[in-house]
Scaffold this active site. Structure first.
Site, mmCIF file in Angstrom:
data_model
loop_
_atom_site.group_PDB
_atom_site.id
_atom_site.type_symbol
_atom_site.label_atom_id
_atom_site.label_comp_id
_atom_site.label_asym_id
_atom_site.label_seq_id
_atom_site.Cartn_x
_atom_site.Cartn_y
_atom_site.Cartn_z
ATOM 1 C CB CYS A 131 1.126 -16.874 21.276
ATOM 2 S SG CYS A 131 0.420 -15.538 20.302
ATOM 3 C CG ASP A 186 -1.495 -10.648 26.864
ATOM 4 O OD1 ASP A 186 -1.849 -9.953 25.887
ATOM 5 O OD2 ASP A 186 -1.144 -11.829 26.761
ATOM 6 C CG HIS A 218 1.287 -11.712 24.061
ATOM 7 N ND1 HIS A 218 0.292 -12.550 24.467
ATOM 8 C CD2 HIS A 218 1.523 -12.006 22.757
ATOM 9 C CE1 HIS A 218 -0.069 -13.324 23.461
ATOM 10 N NE2 HIS A 218 0.661 -13.011 22.417
#
Length: 251
Positions: A131, A186, A218
């Site tokens: 992330c 995403d 995601h």
């Protein structure tokens, strides 16, 4: 193996971190694990231990340490959408403060901490990031191409933006290898943005692989959230260990 909490002095205070060390005396090659926005928690320790089992010393710094020591958030109900939304609402100002300059300064502190340890093998490290950690891993290797052999970014977001300091604009400094495992559909890293990133990497002559994990959302590596995808996560381990074996072998 053993996981302990350590404190790392930085230019802006003290970063708490977890250090996962294999059995034996070492010295071990070192891996930095850059966390996602949710922050330090048992899932990240599990991931660090899986890497350490292959003979690596793993440092997982609390990237949002300026907001206080971990845990910053109530993580008791990660499976609930409203709880995750509350976490991200609190985290976003801290994430936004992680500019390229801040990441550069912090990464220097993490690298210096590792270099000063007798049980860490001299030489470059590898970073695996998730992330926001994947985005900041890219920032790190751009800042320290001589100290970071490779990075892997999984479901990284906002790697390509319209900002003049967008992470993808600095790839020409990279001399190591990079891997991107993108989440499918995403919104923080769209197909168009992936294409822009790859074009920049090609133009800079960077050694890289960039793959979309079809059907994976995601956050797909995080087993403590609804985004978890077991098949995609196992694929991520294969890609990560392939990168480590080639760029930072244990023997």
């Amino acid at each position: 193996m053993q996981t302990t909490t350590v404190d790392i002095p930085t230019g802006d205070g003290v970063a708490d971190a977890s250090l996962t060390r294999p059995d034996g005396n070492g010295p071990f090659p070192a891996v930095l694990l850059f966390m996602d926005a949710i922050g330090p928690r048992p899932r990240l320790v599990e991931m660090a231990e899986r890497i350490a089992a292959r003979g690596y010393l793993v440092l997982t710094p609390h990237l949002l340490y300026r907001g206080g020591r971990a845990p910053l958030f109530d993580l008791s109900r990660l499976g609930e959408a409203d709880q995750r939304a509350a976490i991200f609402a609190k985290a976003m100002p801290l994430i936004g403060a992680l500019t390229a300059d801040v990441i550069s300064r912090d990464t220097a502190a993490y690298l210096d901490f590792l270099a000063a340890r007798d049980d860490v093998r001299p030489g470059p490290v590898v970073i695996t990031g998730y992330c926001m950690g994947g985005t900041n891993a890219l920032r790190a290797i751009e800042a320290y191409p001589d100290r970071i052999a490779a990075i892997a970014s999984f479901h990284g977001g906002r790697i390509v933006t319209d900002a003049p300091d967008s992470p993808h604009l600095g790839v020409d400094s990279i001399t190591g290898e990079v891997y991107f495992g993108h989440a499918d559909e995403d919104q923080s890293m769209t197909r168009e943005q992936i294409a822009t990133l790859e074009k920049a990497l090609d133009a800079a002559g960077v050694r890289y692989r960039s793959e979309v994990y079809e059907g994976a959302h995601h956050g797909f590596t995080m087993a403590d959230t609804p985004a978890y995808d077991e098949q995609a996560t196992e694929r991520h381990w294969v890609a990560l260990f392939d990168l480590l074996d080639r760029t930072l072998p244990t023997t």
